[in-house]
Write an enzyme that holds these catalytic residues in place. Sequence first.
Site, PDB file in Angstrom:
ATOM      1  N   HIS A  15       0.859  -1.194   0.000  1.00  0.00           N
ATOM      2  CA  HIS A  15       0.000   0.000   0.000  1.00  0.00           C
ATOM      3  C   HIS A  15       0.894   1.241   0.000  1.00  0.00           C
ATOM      4  CE1 HIS A  15      -2.877   2.994   1.361  1.00  0.00           C
ATOM      5  NE2 HIS A  15      -3.837   2.160   0.990  1.00  0.00           N
ATOM      6  N   GLU A  73       0.799   3.857   1.601  1.00  0.00           N
ATOM      7  CA  GLU A  73       1.154   4.349   2.948  1.00  0.00           C
ATOM      8  C   GLU A  73       2.317   3.553   3.524  1.00  0.00           C
ATOM      9  OE1 GLU A  73      -2.793   4.093   4.569  1.00  0.00           O
ATOM     10  OE2 GLU A  73      -3.408   5.762   3.293  1.00  0.00           O
TER      11      GLU A  73
HETATM   12  C1  PEP Z   1      -7.005   2.845   0.578  1.00  0.00           C
HETATM   13  O1  PEP Z   1      -6.588   3.002   1.704  1.00  0.00           O
HETATM   14  O2  PEP Z   1      -6.614   1.865  -0.050  1.00  0.00           O
HETATM   15  C2  PEP Z   1      -7.928   3.825   0.021  1.00  0.00           C
HETATM   16  C3  PEP Z   1      -8.263   3.738  -1.237  1.00  0.00           C
HETATM   17  O3  PEP Z   1      -8.420   4.791   0.881  1.00  0.00           O
HETATM   18  P1  PEP Z   1      -9.637   5.820   0.607  1.00  0.00           P
HETATM   19  O4  PEP Z   1     -10.760   5.000   0.028  1.00  0.00           O
HETATM   20  O5  PEP Z   1      -9.962   6.380   1.934  1.00  0.00           O
HETATM   21  O6  PEP Z   1      -9.145   6.818  -0.375  1.00  0.00           O
END
Ligand code: PEP
Length: 255
Positions: free
Chosen positions: A96, A98
Amino acid sequence: MRRLLIAGNWKMNCGPYDAAELLEGLKAKKSEVNENVDVLVCPPFVSIGMAVKYLYDTDIQVGAQNLHFEENGAFTGEISGSMLTESGCNYVIIGHSERRQYFGETDETVNQRTKKALEHKLAPIICVGESLSQRKADEHYDLVKDQITNALNGVSAEEVLDIVIAYEPIWAIGTGETASPEQAQEMHEHIRNVVANLYSQDAADSINILYGGSMKPANAQELLSQADVDGGLIGGASLDADSFSEIITIAEELA
Ligand code: PEP
């Protein structure tokens, strides 16, 4: 024929008590799901047990948000693939943005984690996607191609069929900003071509490619109806039982 996959990424939200409340709500709205749609929630590690317990008699599956690439041993704070399968997970999110941004995840560790997940029969959901500056510099297609090529290094033609790719433009994650359906479709088509070139057209045609980035009930229909969008990886909206189940209903209507 590809099935739609609606996956909730809870991120670092909902310990066991809050998880129980969210799962109650979800169960009340959506314990049965149309057979052409797969639904998955990915809670933090400490709430996986709670999710498995609550969802055992529903059509909703449970996944994790990460795994370590070693089998076991002196890796304080890490969780292995066998621990996840033993806990009842059958999917795991890998790479991801993050994790790439805050925890030093690289294409190489994404590849190691992908191979470890496959070894443990966990379907990897490999996240790829560009930043706004990379898109503005017109680097997004090459970047995503490289991310996929590196992530799949050493993955066999048979194994690749179990992989899910999530296209998540970083500028759309948690920002309320969404890729337009056309932007999503263009990139998903590109991803399918990358997989076709690395493996085969058959592999490309069967692999699931999810869109992630501020998907919510208001935009899910137009995103999910794109030819190469096979579902969503949903952060914020998956923390609300009403919103998440509305997105599932939209997917059921399209499937
Ligand atoms: C995610 O964390 O994978 C994501 C897409 O978050 P959001 O839907 O909040 O943009």
